[in-house]
Design an enzyme around this catalytic site. Structure first.
Site, short mmCIF file in Angstrom:
data_model
loop_
_atom_site.label_atom_id
_atom_site.label_comp_id
_atom_site.label_asym_id
_atom_site.label_seq_id
_atom_site.Cartn_x
_atom_site.Cartn_y
_atom_site.Cartn_z
N GLN A 122 0.95 -1.24 0.23
CA GLN A 122 -0.27 -0.31 0.01
C GLN A 122 1.07 1.36 0.04
O GLN A 122 1.60 1.06 1.11
CB GLN A 122 -0.69 -0.07 1.43
CG GLN A 122 -1.84 -1.17 1.44
CD GLN A 122 -2.71 -0.84 2.95
OE1 GLN A 122 -2.85 -2.19 2.86
NE2 GLN A 122 -3.49 0.44 2.71
N GLY A 123 0.44 2.23 -0.46
CA GLY A 123 1.24 3.49 -0.74
C GLY A 123 0.60 4.44 -0.31
O GLY A 123 -0.36 5.28 -1.31
N SER A 125 0.79 5.91 3.35
CA SER A 125 1.62 7.28 4.30
C SER A 125 2.72 8.22 3.56
O SER A 125 2.80 7.43 2.75
CB SER A 125 2.16 6.44 5.51
OG SER A 125 0.84 6.06 6.69
N SER A 157 4.86 -0.93 3.54
CA SER A 157 5.21 -2.68 4.45
C SER A 157 5.26 -3.54 3.46
O SER A 157 4.44 -3.61 2.72
CB SER A 157 3.87 -3.04 5.75
OG SER A 157 4.25 -2.20 6.90
N GLU A 240 -8.74 -3.73 6.56
CA GLU A 240 -7.60 -3.53 7.14
C GLU A 240 -7.40 -4.31 8.57
O GLU A 240 -6.82 -4.86 9.30
CB GLU A 240 -6.65 -3.43 6.67
CG GLU A 240 -5.16 -3.17 6.97
CD GLU A 240 -4.22 -2.00 5.93
OE1 GLU A 240 -2.88 -1.90 6.82
OE2 GLU A 240 -4.38 -1.04 5.93
N SER A 359 -2.70 5.56 13.83
CA SER A 359 -2.74 5.87 15.25
C SER A 359 -3.56 5.69 16.01
O SER A 359 -4.62 5.70 15.59
CB SER A 359 -1.77 7.00 15.62
OG SER A 359 -2.54 8.10 14.44
#
Length: 375
Positions: A122-123, A125, A157, A240, A359
């Protein structure tokens, strides 16, 4: 709610348990080289796929078996109980593609995603857009039948092993930030894509930063309509953060049993404080299990995952970090001398659990909005 297996589910569980006992790669958890571990993980994905255990809840027309999500929960639970390698995370990327993709995109991208032939990352953040994802600055400029992308992504990741990326980029800088984002399906082999692994405190390069320098992406690889990226991202993170994390419950219990054995070996089980902390660890795991089962029950009844997944995310982070902290208390100085280096690495790995996937502060904001609390 009755969480007991139906006769069909019980039969599936027994068959699966026998299959796992025969097929879990021997010594997989002793592999120290990360590249070798990645190759093992890819082979494990293929083994699971060939046995029919990948994408079981996906519609049949997209390569799945149209089974209840309960079957994937059983897979997660049994794999965790038998200490199997991590299960492939194909669900959230797949949901994005078969929910928003064109028929051509579905036929092109879903089969290799399911089979493990193509690995994804995943692109999302960025250095200045982590928790505030809508502030992302990576820009995709339309140039004929291509978009030209420039920017940087962080905390990607598995980026060093991925073949493809679900990329978010800003396509319209002149509208409110949530509305100017689009999603793209991009090959990580395109000219201009540079991947740099980031070594974390655990000593592992689990994540990466990715640079995009004049990367040309065909318009046909935009997922969904222009400006629909935020909606696609929310669908992705909902899956997710959702009940698929029930797989964590079994691995958590496995780790808790190991921590109990450590305490027994060191003669600490007679201490009331140690027993109290172990009991608290059990309660945290049970609360998370029941929360995940409640969400799973909603999925089985046909409801898609929503913002309540943020509750599970907070419970998961608290349980994992507290358990790893307890292990440090039991092991004492051995963690720092190298006598228990594996546990120290696990402790460091647990620290970012409260950050990735959104977060803790972001999850609390989501829950507050869900409850209608004042902003």
């Amino acid at each position: 709610m009755d969480y007991r297996d139906t006769p069909e589910e019980a039969e599936f569980r027994a068959s699966l348990r026998a299959w796992l006992a025969e097929n879990i790669p021997a010594g997989w958890d002793k592999i120290e080289d990360r590249d070798e571990a990645a190759r093992m993980q890819r082979a494990w994905h293929r083994t699971l796929y060939e046995a029919g255990y990948i994408g079981m809840s996906w519609p049949k027309e997209y390569g799945g078996r149209s089974l209840s999500p309960m079957y994937e929960a059983i897979l997660n639970e049994e794999a965790g109980n038998l200490n199997a390698p991590r299960l492939p995370s194909v669900g959230y990327i797949g949901r994005a593609v078969f929910t928003y993709g064109s028929e051509e995109q579905k036929k092109r991208f879903l089969p290799p995603l399911l089979s493990g032939e193509a690995q994804w990352c995943q692109g999302f953040s960025e250095p200045e857009a982590g928790s505030d994802l809508a502030s992302l600055r990576t820009l995709a400029r339309l140039d004929g039948d291509h978009y030209v992308v420039n920017g940087q992504k962080m905390w990607t990741s598995g980026g060093q092993y991925a073949d493809w990326c679900l990329l978010l980029a800003r396509t319209d800088p002149d509208v409110p930030k949530h509305k100017g984002i689009s999603a793209f399906l991009v090959s990580m082999r395109e000219p201009g894509v540079t991947v740099r692994p980031i070594v974390l405190a655990s000593g592992e390069a689990e994540t990466c930063e990715v640079f995009w320098d004049d990367v040309r992406i065909p318009v046909a690889q935009r997922l969904g309509a222009p400006g629909e990226g935020w909606r696609i991202a929310m669908t992705t993170v909902a899956y997710e953060r959702g009940p698929a994390d029930i797989g964590f419950i079994a691995s958590y219990r496995h780790t808790l049993r190991r921590v109990e054995r450590l305490a027994a070996e060191r003669g600490l089980l007679e201490r009331p404080e140690t027993r109290k902390k172990l009991a608290a660890a059990y309660v945290r795991g049970e609360v998370l299990r029941l929360n995940c089962m409640e969400q799973l029950s909603l999925r089985v009844s046909g409801r898609e995952p929503g913002p309540e997944g943020s509750v599970a995310k907070l419970l998961w982070a608290d349980a994992e970090q507290s358990l790893q902290h307890l292990a440090m208390d039991i092991l004492g100085a051995d963690c720092m001398t190298g006598a228990a280096g594996e546990w120290l690495g696990s402790y460091f790995t647990s620290r970012p659990v409260s950050v990735y996937g959104g977060s803790a502060q972001i999850q609390k904001n989501i829950i507050a909005r869900m409850l209608g609390l004042p902003r």
